[in-house]
Design a protein around this motif. Structure first.
Motif, PDB file in Angstrom:
ATOM      1  N   VAL B 144       5.244  -4.267   0.637  1.00 28.22           N
ATOM      2  CA  VAL B 144       3.950  -3.675   0.957  1.00 28.22           C
ATOM      3  C   VAL B 144       3.088  -3.723  -0.297  1.00 28.22           C
ATOM      4  O   VAL B 144       3.493  -3.235  -1.348  1.00 28.22           O
ATOM      5  CB  VAL B 144       4.108  -2.204   1.400  1.00 28.22           C
ATOM      6  N   ASN B 145       1.902  -4.302  -0.184  1.00 27.42           N
ATOM      7  CA  ASN B 145       0.931  -4.229  -1.271  1.00 27.42           C
ATOM      8  C   ASN B 145       0.194  -2.907  -1.096  1.00 27.42           C
ATOM      9  O   ASN B 145      -0.768  -2.807  -0.347  1.00 27.42           O
ATOM     10  CB  ASN B 145      -0.026  -5.418  -1.192  1.00 27.42           C
ATOM     11  N   LYS B 146       0.681  -1.886  -1.794  1.00 24.07           N
ATOM     12  CA  LYS B 146       0.160  -0.529  -1.561  1.00 24.07           C
ATOM     13  C   LYS B 146      -1.281  -0.375  -2.008  1.00 24.07           C
ATOM     14  O   LYS B 146      -1.934   0.595  -1.642  1.00 24.07           O
ATOM     15  CB  LYS B 146       1.057   0.488  -2.267  1.00 24.07           C
ATOM     16  N   HIS B 147      -1.776  -1.333  -2.813  1.00 17.67           N
ATOM     17  CA  HIS B 147      -3.175  -1.244  -3.223  1.00 17.67           C
ATOM     18  C   HIS B 147      -4.104  -1.346  -2.031  1.00 17.67           C
ATOM     19  O   HIS B 147      -5.182  -0.771  -2.024  1.00 17.67           O
ATOM     20  CB  HIS B 147      -3.507  -2.367  -4.209  1.00 17.67           C
ATOM     21  N   ILE B 148      -3.706  -2.119  -1.008  1.00 18.54           N
ATOM     22  CA  ILE B 148      -4.609  -2.301   0.123  1.00 18.54           C
ATOM     23  C   ILE B 148      -4.028  -1.722   1.411  1.00 18.54           C
ATOM     24  O   ILE B 148      -4.611  -1.893   2.473  1.00 18.54           O
ATOM     25  CB  ILE B 148      -4.990  -3.789   0.310  1.00 18.54           C
ATOM     26  N   ASP B 173       5.777  11.604 -11.250  1.00 17.15           N
ATOM     27  CA  ASP B 173       6.927  11.078 -11.992  1.00 17.15           C
ATOM     28  C   ASP B 173       7.650   9.955 -11.262  1.00 17.15           C
ATOM     29  O   ASP B 173       8.877   9.934 -11.185  1.00 17.15           O
ATOM     30  CB  ASP B 173       7.926  12.212 -12.317  1.00 17.15           C
ATOM     31  N   GLN B 174       6.874   9.025 -10.729  1.00 17.92           N
ATOM     32  CA  GLN B 174       7.488   7.849 -10.131  1.00 17.92           C
ATOM     33  C   GLN B 174       8.070   6.963 -11.224  1.00 17.92           C
ATOM     34  O   GLN B 174       7.715   7.085 -12.385  1.00 17.92           O
ATOM     35  CB  GLN B 174       6.447   7.040  -9.338  1.00 17.92           C
ATOM     36  N   ARG B 175       8.936   6.048 -10.822  1.00 19.32           N
ATOM     37  CA  ARG B 175       9.457   5.082 -11.787  1.00 19.32           C
ATOM     38  C   ARG B 175       8.323   4.144 -12.198  1.00 19.32           C
ATOM     39  O   ARG B 175       7.506   3.761 -11.363  1.00 19.32           O
ATOM     40  CB  ARG B 175      10.577   4.253 -11.152  1.00 19.32           C
ATOM     41  N   PRO B 179       6.103   1.821  -8.226  1.00 22.72           N
ATOM     42  CA  PRO B 179       5.064   2.788  -7.860  1.00 22.72           C
ATOM     43  C   PRO B 179       5.167   3.159  -6.381  1.00 22.72           C
ATOM     44  O   PRO B 179       5.357   2.296  -5.537  1.00 22.72           O
ATOM     45  CB  PRO B 179       3.761   2.019  -8.118  1.00 22.72           C
ATOM     46  N   ARG B 180       5.066   4.456  -6.100  1.00 20.18           N
ATOM     47  CA  ARG B 180       5.085   4.943  -4.716  1.00 20.18           C
ATOM     48  C   ARG B 180       4.065   6.052  -4.640  1.00 20.18           C
ATOM     49  O   ARG B 180       3.928   6.837  -5.565  1.00 20.18           O
ATOM     50  CB  ARG B 180       6.437   5.561  -4.366  1.00 20.18           C
ATOM     51  N   GLY B 181       3.360   6.153  -3.500  1.00 23.89           N
ATOM     52  CA  GLY B 181       2.374   7.212  -3.427  1.00 23.89           C
ATOM     53  C   GLY B 181       2.036   7.617  -2.010  1.00 23.89           C
ATOM     54  O   GLY B 181       2.270   6.870  -1.064  1.00 23.89           O
ATOM     55  N   MET B 182       1.462   8.806  -1.904  1.00 19.25           N
ATOM     56  CA  MET B 182       1.124   9.375  -0.607  1.00 19.25           C
ATOM     57  C   MET B 182       0.159   8.466   0.148  1.00 19.25           C
ATOM     58  O   MET B 182      -0.753   7.889  -0.436  1.00 19.25           O
ATOM     59  CB  MET B 182       0.484  10.745  -0.784  1.00 19.25           C
ATOM     60  N   THR B 184       0.848   5.709   1.849  1.00 20.82           N
ATOM     61  CA  THR B 184       1.205   4.294   1.968  1.00 20.82           C
ATOM     62  C   THR B 184       2.597   4.152   2.564  1.00 20.82           C
ATOM     63  O   THR B 184       3.428   5.047   2.461  1.00 20.82           O
ATOM     64  CB  THR B 184       1.202   3.583   0.607  1.00 20.82           C
TER      65      THR B 184
END
Lengths: 173, 250
Positions: B144-148, B173-175, B179-182, B184
């Motif tokens: 997954v390209n989380k940017h888009i 405190d992701q690695r 990167p992981r985020g709300m 996505t």
């Protein structure tokens, strides 16, 4: 009486100082010969005026190159920005986050009212657990300074020079 | 004085590294051969784009997995830090990889297998994505390209393997490499950061005797040879997705 007390006091202070000095602690930035903010600005991956105005474009370009094509160069990588400019902890030793005013990115973004969401996903400080030597020393070959390891750009061809010096008729002015 | 202390610090660090290296060398020969197979990766210079010359895949021999793949799942959790979602309900929690228990009610025969993104050649998640965020990289890795990513979760619906999950809560405190985020969607990316460095995915490292990782396009790679010799099934082969993750013993 007072002199005896002051002697004892002095001795205990000296002992404490010796104890502190003898303690093996994690090396600080000064110990590791890491750069000060000013030196870092001089050794940044692009000249200061370029990085100030264009860093967002570079990061945007780099993110697509990395995600889609797997290009992982370090010069314009967000991770390397963080590794060089952000310290892992605050003065008091607690972890430093983007929301804190001493975070390198926040210092400007707060002043210009810029809201970014890089750090909703990305790590906002160096990953010390993963790589203890995350930061390279000043002037080391590991740097990504724009003058390092960059081969001379090919000289523009005569056609290109002409295009710049004599704009085509009808071109938007 | 200061320089001495730095040297001492470096020495300790290098000694610690030496310990790690020594631990790595006691791994069985089978594993080392695979490590070399994956070690072919750095021939790609990191300023060059990936090509479709290679297609990464793996063969999981579940007859050699004593824990049904729980160790592989734990290794994934540790690598990507996806167990950090205390506010989510159980059915909302991230699951990049999970252990699936299968039982034949008639005979009572049962087994377990680790299921993660199968890295299809024709991924349904990529077909349905309205923004192009769900993508297949040229070397066959589906990510997954989380940017888009806009968090619509069509891909979660489309995936026949339930491989994707959605982040429901703000994270910190992701690695740095993951990167992981709300907001996505996320899933197994075959440890793309490790592959680009020429290392094996975390789950493969955790089960070196049971998993063979390598280039499916190269007929001489260990994984291709093993597939040739042992077969290797796809889950839901009827969907004709040509998965990059194959199983033996199911």
């Amino acid at each position: 009486m007072t002199s005896k007390f002051s002697q004892v006091f002095l001795a205990s202070v000296l002992a404490l100082a010796a104890l502190l000095a003898g303690c093996s602690k994690a090396p600080t930035e000064a110990d590791l010969n890491l750069a000060t903010a000013k030196q870092k600005a001089e050794e940044c991956v692009e000249p200061e005026n370029v990085i100030r105005t264009k860093h967002m474009d570079m990061l945007m370009h780099q993110r697509d190159a990395t995600m889609i094509e797997g290009i992982r160069t370090k010069q314009h990588s967000l991770k390397e920005c963080i590794n060089c400019h952000v310290s892992a902890t605050k003065q008091d030793g607690s972890p430093l986050h983007y929301g804190d005013k001493e975070h390198f990115c926040t210092t400007c973004h707060a002043a210009v009212g810029q809201k970014i969401d890089c750090f909703q996903c990305h790590a906002d400080r160096p990953d010390v657990a993963q790589n203890q030597n995350y930061q390279h020393a000043v002037g080391s070959t590991e740097g990504h300074h724009f003058t390092q390891g960059v081969t001379e750009a090919a000289a523009p061809t005569t056609a290109e020079v002409q295009m710049v010096t004599q704009p085509q008729q009808g071109a938007a002015q | 004085m200061s320089q001495n202390r730095v040297d001492e610090y470096r020495r300790k660090f290098v000694t610690a590294l030496g310990g790690v290296a020594a631990a790595a060398t006691v791994a069985p020969g089978f594993f080392l051969r695979e490590a070399q197979a994956a070690g072919e990766v750095p021939t790609r210079s990191l300023d060059q784009a990936v090509t479709s010359e290679k297609r990464w895949g793996m063969l999981i021999d579940i007859t050699k997995l004593t824990d049904g793949g729980a160790g592989m799942v734990e290794a994934c959790k540790k690598e990507h830090g996806w167990d950090n979602n205390p506010l989510s309900r159980d059915d909302q929690k991230a699951h990049w990889a999970r252990v699936v228990n299968v039982k034949d009610k008639l005979t009572g025969h049962s087994f377990s297998l680790p299921v993660m993104c199968q890295h299809c050649e024709n991924p349904p998640c990529v077909d349905v994505c309205p923004t192009g965020a769900s993508m297949k990289r040229a070397d066959g890795i589906v990510q997954v390209n989380k940017h888009i990513c806009i968090g619509c979760r069509y891909c979660m619906m489309a995936c026949p393997y339930k491989a994707r999950s959605f982040v429901h809560e703000p994270l910190t405190d992701q690695r740095s490499y993951s990167p992981r985020g709300m907001g996505t969607v996320e899933s197994c990316n075959m440890c793309i950061h490790r592959i680009d460095e020429g290392r094996l995915p975390a789950c493969v490292e955790a089960a070196p005797d049971a998993v063979i990782f390598g280039d499916l396009n190269d007929p001489n790679s260990a994984v291709s040879q093993a597939l040739k010799a042992m077969g290797g099934k796809q889950i839901r082969a009827d969907l004709n997705l040509n998965t990059g993750v194959r199983y033996h013993g199911i």
